[in-house]
Motif scaffolding. Sequence first.
Motif, mmCIF file in Angstrom:
data_model
loop_
_atom_site.group_PDB
_atom_site.id
_atom_site.type_symbol
_atom_site.label_atom_id
_atom_site.label_comp_id
_atom_site.label_asym_id
_atom_site.label_seq_id
_atom_site.Cartn_x
_atom_site.Cartn_y
_atom_site.Cartn_z
ATOM 1 N N VAL A 5 15.988 -2.835 -91.264
ATOM 2 C CA VAL A 5 14.990 -3.459 -92.147
ATOM 3 C C VAL A 5 14.651 -4.914 -91.808
ATOM 4 N N THR A 6 15.566 -5.640 -91.172
ATOM 5 C CA THR A 6 15.256 -7.017 -90.812
ATOM 6 C C THR A 6 14.692 -7.062 -89.392
ATOM 7 N N ASP A 7 13.685 -7.919 -89.184
ATOM 8 C CA ASP A 7 13.075 -8.031 -87.850
ATOM 9 C C ASP A 7 14.117 -8.394 -86.809
ATOM 10 N N HIS A 8 15.013 -9.282 -87.175
ATOM 11 C CA HIS A 8 16.119 -9.676 -86.311
ATOM 12 C C HIS A 8 17.194 -10.282 -87.203
ATOM 13 N N THR A 9 18.354 -10.523 -86.653
ATOM 14 C CA THR A 9 19.452 -11.061 -87.454
ATOM 15 C C THR A 9 19.800 -12.470 -86.996
ATOM 16 N N PRO A 10 20.080 -13.375 -87.941
ATOM 17 C CA PRO A 10 20.602 -14.679 -87.548
ATOM 18 C C PRO A 10 21.867 -14.501 -86.695
ATOM 19 N N GLY A 11 21.926 -15.254 -85.626
ATOM 20 C CA GLY A 11 23.018 -15.110 -84.667
ATOM 21 C C GLY A 11 22.533 -14.514 -83.363
ATOM 22 N N TYR A 12 21.555 -13.610 -83.456
ATOM 23 C CA TYR A 12 21.058 -12.962 -82.242
ATOM 24 C C TYR A 12 20.308 -13.933 -81.335
ATOM 25 N N GLY A 13 19.449 -14.767 -81.915
ATOM 26 C CA GLY A 13 18.639 -15.669 -81.108
ATOM 27 C C GLY A 13 19.481 -16.591 -80.248
ATOM 28 N N SER A 14 20.555 -17.117 -80.820
ATOM 29 C CA SER A 14 21.421 -18.032 -80.052
ATOM 30 C C SER A 14 22.210 -17.286 -78.986
ATOM 31 N N ALA A 15 22.680 -16.088 -79.313
ATOM 32 C CA ALA A 15 23.394 -15.288 -78.317
ATOM 33 C C ALA A 15 22.445 -14.899 -77.177
ATOM 34 N N ALA A 16 21.212 -14.541 -77.524
ATOM 35 C CA ALA A 16 20.218 -14.199 -76.507
ATOM 36 C C ALA A 16 19.912 -15.403 -75.625
ATOM 37 N N LYS A 17 19.826 -16.569 -76.238
ATOM 38 C CA LYS A 17 19.574 -17.803 -75.480
ATOM 39 C C LYS A 17 20.723 -18.058 -74.501
ATOM 40 N N TYR A 18 21.955 -17.906 -74.980
ATOM 41 C CA TYR A 18 23.123 -18.102 -74.113
ATOM 42 C C TYR A 18 23.083 -17.129 -72.936
ATOM 43 N N ILE A 19 22.796 -15.868 -73.226
ATOM 44 C CA ILE A 19 22.763 -14.845 -72.165
ATOM 45 C C ILE A 19 21.659 -15.160 -71.154
ATOM 46 N N GLY A 20 20.479 -15.538 -71.640
ATOM 47 C CA GLY A 20 19.395 -15.887 -70.728
ATOM 48 C C GLY A 20 19.758 -17.050 -69.822
#
Length: 410
Positions: free
Chosen positions: A148-163
């Motif tokens: 139901v949520t477009d994305h979850t808090p925490g994902y954006g920073s983890a994605a940034k780290y991985i990138g």
Amino acid sequence: MGKNAIVGQSGGPTSVINASLAGVFESCKSRGADIVYGMCNGVAGLLEERVVDLSPLLTDDLDIELLKRTPSSFLGSCRYKLPDWHTDEAVYKKLFAILEKLDIGCFFYIGGNDSMDTIGKLAEYGECIQSDIRFMGVPKTIDNDLMVTDHTPGYGSAAKYIGVVMKEIIRDATVYGTKYVTVVEIMGRNAGWLTAAAALAKSDDCEGVDMICLPEVPFHVEHFIEKVRVMQEKKPSIVIAVSEGVKLEDGRYVCELADDVHAVDAFGHKALTGTARYLANVVARNLDTKTRCIELSTLQRCAGHLTSRTDITEAYQVGGAAVKAAFEGVTGQMVALKRISNSPYQCTTELHPISEVANLEKKVPLSWMNEDHTQMTEDFLAYARPLIQAELTPLYIAGLPHHIYMKPQK
């Protein structure tokens, strides 16, 4: 309704989970809560009556700013599975007695799928016994697999780290000009959102990863080896991003083909590790090439120096939105993020019943992968790029980031 509020953190930490805690704390105080308690180690700690008054620990704006920029769970975490109250009511009677003693009116739990299961059970039991406590879920997980949520808090920073890290690994992997296969293992049990974030590395200054393997796609070891062989005919150095949760067609995790011991947690989740090591060894045995395996492991969720400002802002906002809803009489709901547009990026919050979230998983759409399921499409990149934008630099002291942490409580 009770005069006080209580908040807990549960499950795996993220680099912005404390921003949600800050949002809950500040919103509760601004709306008139006498005391905002924190559960030490979530519901497991609450059952032992290990709670703290947060006001003496968060005394001013600097403490709040440090909390926002401090990774991991300030209050500690747990992986505690509440039993079904229809068959085991004793735990619930104990919990509600503790909440009554603390004069709790609002209960907030910051977490992922399993944490929402906890909120759902507590709200349902509270309704059954006609308790006026409001129970609200605050979303958190680097896995980005909440419904139901477009994305979850925490994902954006983890994605940034991985990138970021994948760009650096790619630069390092190509220096010798000899045959080399680097397999990078990224978190993600059944949903490949984190591994998909490796696609963010590709840009005008980076050729990107050569293959992405998600758990949504059945894994074939022989096909994997053949793809690597073909790739190395065109370029010697190959970098592959693989989810720790990739599975064979029979449902077994690839990491289970190795000899590692895989423990199981309270929710029945098997600890996954060794996927990259196994695949690197298989490639080395079958092809004339050197190999290397890299596990990003917990660095993905605790790299506070690479958090996304967008992520921290939204983590704080969902905490505040949960408090607003609870003080307005809402219970048994989770705050979700609703995207309005990609460019310019705009996102707001909305509420959903816990029943639409708990024990469900949101997978990566296969339509966001290319035909042979080895790369992400522009649709995924358009979705992920806004979430990694901007930075909130840590406060540095003596050359190192400064954190706030809770000292052991008596």
